[in-house]
Scaffold this motif. Structure first.
Motif, PDB file in Angstrom:
ATOM      1  N   PHE A 210     -45.004 -65.213 -30.995  1.00  0.00           N
ATOM      2  CA  PHE A 210     -44.430 -65.207 -30.466  1.00  0.00           C
ATOM      3  C   PHE A 210     -44.570 -65.535 -28.861  1.00  0.00           C
ATOM      4  O   PHE A 210     -45.611 -64.459 -28.526  1.00  0.00           O
ATOM      5  CB  PHE A 210     -42.605 -64.902 -29.907  1.00  0.00           C
ATOM      6  N   VAL A 211     -44.087 -65.814 -27.850  1.00  0.00           N
ATOM      7  CA  VAL A 211     -44.651 -66.525 -26.114  1.00  0.00           C
ATOM      8  C   VAL A 211     -45.443 -64.970 -25.299  1.00  0.00           C
ATOM      9  O   VAL A 211     -45.943 -65.008 -24.697  1.00  0.00           O
ATOM     10  CB  VAL A 211     -43.666 -66.813 -25.665  1.00  0.00           C
ATOM     11  N   ASP A 212     -44.048 -64.052 -25.153  1.00  0.00           N
ATOM     12  CA  ASP A 212     -44.051 -62.935 -24.098  1.00  0.00           C
ATOM     13  C   ASP A 212     -45.630 -62.120 -25.276  1.00  0.00           C
ATOM     14  O   ASP A 212     -46.130 -61.917 -24.194  1.00  0.00           O
ATOM     15  CB  ASP A 212     -43.029 -61.661 -24.396  1.00  0.00           C
ATOM     16  N   PRO A 213     -46.105 -62.069 -25.921  1.00  0.00           N
ATOM     17  CA  PRO A 213     -47.649 -60.786 -26.304  1.00  0.00           C
ATOM     18  C   PRO A 213     -48.729 -61.985 -25.857  1.00  0.00           C
ATOM     19  O   PRO A 213     -49.366 -61.563 -25.761  1.00  0.00           O
ATOM     20  CB  PRO A 213     -47.033 -60.405 -27.595  1.00  0.00           C
ATOM     21  N   LEU A 214     -48.337 -62.994 -26.358  1.00  0.00           N
ATOM     22  CA  LEU A 214     -49.199 -64.013 -26.389  1.00  0.00           C
ATOM     23  C   LEU A 214     -49.977 -63.766 -24.478  1.00  0.00           C
ATOM     24  O   LEU A 214     -50.944 -63.897 -24.609  1.00  0.00           O
ATOM     25  CB  LEU A 214     -48.821 -65.228 -26.781  1.00  0.00           C
ATOM     26  N   LEU A 215     -49.007 -64.172 -23.646  1.00  0.00           N
ATOM     27  CA  LEU A 215     -48.975 -64.675 -22.677  1.00  0.00           C
ATOM     28  C   LEU A 215     -49.911 -63.395 -21.925  1.00  0.00           C
ATOM     29  O   LEU A 215     -50.170 -63.001 -21.092  1.00  0.00           O
ATOM     30  CB  LEU A 215     -48.029 -64.656 -21.308  1.00  0.00           C
ATOM     31  N   LEU A 216     -49.134 -62.642 -22.877  1.00  0.00           N
ATOM     32  CA  LEU A 216     -49.873 -60.689 -21.798  1.00  0.00           C
ATOM     33  C   LEU A 216     -51.242 -60.732 -22.110  1.00  0.00           C
ATOM     34  O   LEU A 216     -52.022 -60.495 -21.476  1.00  0.00           O
ATOM     35  CB  LEU A 216     -48.998 -60.027 -22.274  1.00  0.00           C
ATOM     36  N   LEU A 217     -51.669 -61.013 -23.351  1.00  0.00           N
ATOM     37  CA  LEU A 217     -52.999 -61.021 -23.797  1.00  0.00           C
ATOM     38  C   LEU A 217     -53.634 -61.391 -23.309  1.00  0.00           C
ATOM     39  O   LEU A 217     -54.816 -61.683 -23.123  1.00  0.00           O
ATOM     40  CB  LEU A 217     -52.857 -60.869 -25.086  1.00  0.00           C
ATOM     41  N   ALA A 218     -53.210 -62.698 -23.402  1.00  0.00           N
ATOM     42  CA  ALA A 218     -54.222 -63.809 -22.069  1.00  0.00           C
ATOM     43  C   ALA A 218     -53.813 -63.802 -20.436  1.00  0.00           C
ATOM     44  O   ALA A 218     -55.197 -63.683 -20.257  1.00  0.00           O
ATOM     45  CB  ALA A 218     -53.350 -65.135 -22.593  1.00  0.00           C
TER      46      ALA A 218
ATOM     47  N   LEU B  15     -47.901 -72.745 -17.887  1.00  0.00           N
ATOM     48  CA  LEU B  15     -48.193 -73.561 -17.736  1.00  0.00           C
ATOM     49  C   LEU B  15     -48.537 -72.883 -16.675  1.00  0.00           C
ATOM     50  O   LEU B  15     -49.697 -73.515 -15.774  1.00  0.00           O
ATOM     51  CB  LEU B  15     -46.986 -74.352 -17.282  1.00  0.00           C
ATOM     52  N   THR B  16     -48.127 -72.392 -15.580  1.00  0.00           N
ATOM     53  CA  THR B  16     -48.879 -71.411 -14.439  1.00  0.00           C
ATOM     54  C   THR B  16     -50.191 -70.692 -14.839  1.00  0.00           C
ATOM     55  O   THR B  16     -51.234 -70.843 -14.301  1.00  0.00           O
ATOM     56  CB  THR B  16     -47.678 -70.278 -13.084  1.00  0.00           C
ATOM     57  N   LEU B  17     -49.735 -70.171 -16.040  1.00  0.00           N
ATOM     58  CA  LEU B  17     -51.349 -68.969 -16.080  1.00  0.00           C
ATOM     59  C   LEU B  17     -52.406 -70.136 -16.804  1.00  0.00           C
ATOM     60  O   LEU B  17     -53.600 -69.846 -16.412  1.00  0.00           O
ATOM     61  CB  LEU B  17     -50.666 -68.184 -17.509  1.00  0.00           C
ATOM     62  N   LYS B  18     -51.979 -71.063 -17.518  1.00  0.00           N
ATOM     63  CA  LYS B  18     -52.954 -72.193 -17.792  1.00  0.00           C
ATOM     64  C   LYS B  18     -53.846 -72.540 -16.988  1.00  0.00           C
ATOM     65  O   LYS B  18     -55.009 -72.828 -16.618  1.00  0.00           O
ATOM     66  CB  LYS B  18     -52.524 -73.648 -18.693  1.00  0.00           C
ATOM     67  N   ARG B  19     -53.079 -73.493 -15.530  1.00  0.00           N
ATOM     68  CA  ARG B  19     -54.173 -73.613 -14.388  1.00  0.00           C
ATOM     69  C   ARG B  19     -54.474 -72.363 -13.827  1.00  0.00           C
ATOM     70  O   ARG B  19     -55.942 -72.748 -13.651  1.00  0.00           O
ATOM     71  CB  ARG B  19     -52.819 -73.962 -13.296  1.00  0.00           C
ATOM     72  N   ALA B  20     -54.244 -71.408 -14.039  1.00  0.00           N
ATOM     73  CA  ALA B  20     -55.024 -70.307 -13.662  1.00  0.00           C
ATOM     74  C   ALA B  20     -56.294 -69.395 -14.383  1.00  0.00           C
ATOM     75  O   ALA B  20     -57.636 -69.548 -13.665  1.00  0.00           O
ATOM     76  CB  ALA B  20     -54.365 -68.399 -13.573  1.00  0.00           C
TER      77      ALA B  20
ATOM     78  N   VAL C 299     -42.386 -71.943 -18.556  1.00  0.00           N
ATOM     79  CA  VAL C 299     -43.481 -72.354 -16.472  1.00  0.00           C
ATOM     80  C   VAL C 299     -44.789 -71.199 -17.061  1.00  0.00           C
ATOM     81  O   VAL C 299     -45.106 -71.691 -15.947  1.00  0.00           O
ATOM     82  CB  VAL C 299     -42.577 -71.669 -15.433  1.00  0.00           C
ATOM     83  N   SER C 300     -43.970 -69.933 -17.001  1.00  0.00           N
ATOM     84  CA  SER C 300     -45.244 -68.625 -17.192  1.00  0.00           C
ATOM     85  C   SER C 300     -46.914 -69.238 -17.724  1.00  0.00           C
ATOM     86  O   SER C 300     -47.863 -68.972 -17.115  1.00  0.00           O
ATOM     87  CB  SER C 300     -44.474 -67.731 -17.471  1.00  0.00           C
TER      88      SER C 300
END
Length: 505
Positions: free
Chosen positions: A448-456, A486-491, A483-484
């Motif tokens: 799911f999204v949360d741990p994927l974004l944390l690892l990213a 998409l923001t991280l993708k730009r970063a 939104v999180s």
């Protein structure tokens, strides 16, 4: 224990908004404990101050996730109700009756002796509810090592109370406060001094001897210290500092007196909208205090709402009909020649602070909740801790949230949200390795999204842009509008653009 109506109102706020700051360490029921002054059994002159030094240090060392230590003020209030002079050490029979009335779980009492070289301290823990007296603990050392002796004694008591504690005695003792003994002596002499002059003299000397003698955010007295810091800053006209101090208390303790003071300070800083907001919350929590009605009416006047201001000022005058200042404000509303009065009235601060009653009530409710949840399936119990952890983390309490998530993973190791929440709490505490482990554990149970974004985020932190980009893309496949993500993708894209490009062959 008599609870003020405002405390009950504050409790409603804390439950409805989940300010669960005292839910630390829910694996075990939180116990209330009070340390009595130790008896000077040596008869050595000049050492009576050590009697009060034991409650001071032991309270700091014993306070923690599962132990709530009552303060010296709590003890003195109990003495006053029982008509016992503050300087008297009660007999054990009197002591037992006293602590029963205080509704505490445990009491510590002890004595100390000094033979001219070595100080020996003995302490016992009394289980008030079960009427059980535990075996006596003893520690000794040279008088200059009094604080180390007290810390060692604290570990003995904590081990008696919680045999499963993981920290060893040596580590616990050496982790004690960095404090000069002469500073401690002056501090204790200051709090027990009979006159204001003596108090100031000793406390000033304590601060001189130990400039870092302050209250840490985790100290049991930290919130009270911030409250009185706010009052002091207000008195000298440092309104910004007063606002900061009161705000730190309000985040964790939604007491009406704290919101009242925040409202008064906001008005002095010219933030009329915020002043009205704080003071409305105060009146909603406790409409029985006339000063709260006055302050809200005054703030509404400053913000231009004369109709509602009139209503609150009249409510105030119903409670205090002879107050000339409130009467002048009302008269000025109908007399243009006196309109200058409307701009010059100062709000009324509150100097009372009753954290202890609030905390004891919250702890009781939490203990009851734990008892109820203990009868439910482990998965249900775990989800409760996940919810509390998420609320605490959202409020910025990473350490407290970590404890909740750890308890959830212990109850239900297959709860992916518990592992993901723990990963976020560890990330907030800068435990990067631990955060990675928990995020991977969450993904091994469910993608799911949360741990994927944390690892990213962690990959990006380590300049592993390709790995970060891959994880963000996986997250966006699951939730394209996140939104999180998409923001991280730009970063990630911005970081990738900064990487040196390989030279052409």
């Amino acid at each position: 224990m008599r609870i003020r109506p405002s405390i009950l109102a504050s409790l409603a706020i804390v439950l409805s908004f989940s300010f669960a700051v005292y839910a630390q360490g829910s694996a075990e029921t939180t116990s209330t404990l009070i340390i009595m002054p130790f008896e000077n059994a040596s008869g050595a002159p000049g050492l009576q101050w050590i009697s009060e030094a034991f409650p001071e240090i032991l309270s700091q060392r014993l306070a923690g996730p599962t132990v709530f230590t009552l303060t010296r003020d709590d003890r003195l209030r109990a003495y006053e109700r029982a008509e016992i002079p503050a300087e008297v050490l009660p007999t054990r029979a009197t002591l037992f009756r006293l602590v029963e009335q205080m509704d505490v779980d445990y009491v510590v009492f002890g004595r100390y002796m000094f033979d001219g070289r070595i100080l020996t301290a003995r302490a016992q823990l009394l289980d008030v509810q079960r009427r059980r007296l535990f075996a006596e603990s003893q520690e000794s050392g040279p008088l200059p090592e009094l604080i180390q002796v007290q810390s060692a004694l604290a570990w003995d008591l904590l081990h008696t109370l919680r045999p499963s504690i993981s920290i060893d005695k040596q580590a616990f003792t050496t982790s004690g406060p960095s404090l000069r003994l002469d500073a401690l002596e002056n501090y204790v002499r200051g709090i027990i001094a009979g006159t204001a002059t003596e108090k100031i003299q000793h406390l000033r000397e304590a601060a001189r001897l130990n400039p870092s003698y302050n209250v840490s955010p985790n100290d049991p007295s930290a919130h009270e210290a911030d409250f009185f810091l706010g009052l002091s800053a207000y008195e000298v006209g440092d309104f910004s500092r007063a606002q900061e101090a009161f705000s730190r208390v309000a985040v964790q303790l939604p007491l009406p007196e704290v919101y009242n003071n925040l409202g008064v300070v906001a008005a002095r800083l010219g933030d009329r909208k915020q002043a009205v907001s704080y003071l409305r919350r105060t009146v909603e929590a406790d409409a029985s205090d006339p000063d709260y009605e006055f302050n809200l009416g005054n703030a509404l006047l400053q913000s231009g709402d004369s109709e509602e201001a009139t209503r609150h000022l009249n409510l105030y005058l119903n409670l205090r009909p002879t107050d000339r200042e409130a009467r002048s404000l009302l008269d000025a509303l109908s007399d243009a020649s006196r309109s200058n009065i409307l701009r010059g009235v100062e709000g009324r601060l509150k100097s009372n602070y009753d954290e202890s009653s609030f905390r004891q009530l919250v702890l009781g409710i939490q203990s009851a909740a734990e008892e109820r949840l203990a009868q439910t399936p482990a998965t249900t119990h775990a989800q409760y801790h996940v919810g509390r952890g998420q609320e605490l983390l959202s409020a910025g309490f990473a350490t407290e949230a970590e404890r909740e998530f750890r308890e959830a993973t212990k109850l239900d190791p297959a709860n992916a949200e518990a592992h993901a929440g723990l990963a976020r709490a560890l990330e907030a505490g800068n435990d990067i390795a631990g955060a990675r482990v928990e995020a991977e554990a969450a993904l091994s149970i469910k993608v799911f999204v949360d741990p994927l974004l944390l690892l990213a985020r962690l990959d990006l932190r380590d300049n592993r842009t390709d790995a970060a980009a891959d994880r963000v893309d996986r997250a966006l496949k699951l939730d394209p509008a996140n939104v999180s993500a998409l923001t991280l993708k730009r970063a990630v894209a911005a970081r990738a653009a900064q990487k040196p490009q390989p030279l052409p062959n």
